[in-house]
Design a protein around this motif. Sequence first.
Motif, PDB file in Angstrom:
ATOM      1  N   TRP A  33      52.757  39.876  31.709  1.00 46.37           N
ATOM      2  CA  TRP A  33      53.309  40.529  30.512  1.00 46.37           C
ATOM      3  C   TRP A  33      53.304  42.046  30.692  1.00 46.37           C
ATOM      4  N   ASP A  34      54.468  42.645  30.535  1.00 49.29           N
ATOM      5  CA  ASP A  34      54.626  44.088  30.704  1.00 49.29           C
ATOM      6  C   ASP A  34      53.824  44.850  29.638  1.00 49.29           C
ATOM      7  N   TRP A  62      45.460  46.750  25.984  1.00 48.74           N
ATOM      8  CA  TRP A  62      46.867  47.065  26.244  1.00 48.74           C
ATOM      9  C   TRP A  62      46.999  48.431  26.890  1.00 48.74           C
ATOM     10  N   ASP A  66      54.106  49.708  23.365  1.00 44.87           N
ATOM     11  CA  ASP A  66      55.327  48.904  23.449  1.00 44.87           C
ATOM     12  C   ASP A  66      55.020  47.477  23.904  1.00 44.87           C
ATOM     13  N   GLY A  67      54.128  47.321  24.879  1.00 43.36           N
ATOM     14  CA  GLY A  67      53.758  45.989  25.338  1.00 43.36           C
ATOM     15  C   GLY A  67      53.082  45.188  24.237  1.00 43.36           C
ATOM     16  N   ASN A  69      53.368  45.704  20.967  1.00 45.12           N
ATOM     17  CA  ASN A  69      54.355  45.402  19.930  1.00 45.12           C
ATOM     18  C   ASN A  69      55.308  44.300  20.360  1.00 45.12           C
ATOM     19  N   ALA A  70      55.695  44.282  21.638  1.00 48.05           N
ATOM     20  CA  ALA A  70      56.562  43.203  22.125  1.00 48.05           C
ATOM     21  C   ALA A  70      55.860  41.858  21.992  1.00 48.05           C
ATOM     22  N   TRP A  73      55.616  41.217  17.918  1.00 51.65           N
ATOM     23  CA  TRP A  73      56.881  41.058  17.197  1.00 51.65           C
ATOM     24  C   TRP A  73      57.938  40.323  18.007  1.00 51.65           C
ATOM     25  N   GLY A  74      57.717  40.191  19.317  1.00 48.98           N
ATOM     26  CA  GLY A  74      58.766  39.648  20.166  1.00 48.98           C
ATOM     27  C   GLY A  74      58.565  38.219  20.621  1.00 48.98           C
TER      28      GLY A  74
END
Length: 192
Positions: A33-34, A62, A66-67, A69-70, A73-74
């Motif tokens: 996972w990025d 983390w 962004d990682g 949140n992805a 939320w992603g």
Amino acid sequence: MHALQYEITLPADYDMGIVRDRVARRGHLLDDWDGLGLKAYLIRERGRRGSPVNAYAPFYLWNTVDGMNAFLWGGGFQGIVDDFGRPSARQWTGLAYEEGTGGQPLFAVRREQQLPPDELLADLAGDAVGGARRLAGRDGVLLAAAAVDTSRWELVTFSLWDQEPAGTEGDVFEVLHLSAPGRDRIRRGRRW
């Protein structure tokens, strides 16, 4: 570095084999996972190592917001929501990260403590950095991190161990899997 954890308390008679099987089937999904430094898939079992409850409690460090949140939320977090409902996900701002010399992680320790209101924040943060460094230097410790929840002024210290943790305070968890795609990119030492 940002720390994140949700702890799902399960019934006293819950078959923890269900969680073990879930992690065995799905744990690898975050292995690349990025933005993720590491995710420790953790459980506590009622009556073992001082735990009063059965719980599934993954802990994340983390590298990027962004990682994180992805994940939230992603889609990554939706699997937890689908299986267990939407748990509260606690977040802490990173203060320090240190590598130890331990091997394969078998246990984790999470220690939470209130920060005294009458002490200088710089002194408290400095103490947390030193504490993470000392903890990482102990036999059997793979890594140690310190982070703070500024809404509660609460310090959390998290460590991974390759043996049963001895002489340390906090909640002890069993590590079922470790996804660590960006562990080598978590900056060591003080985070400011």
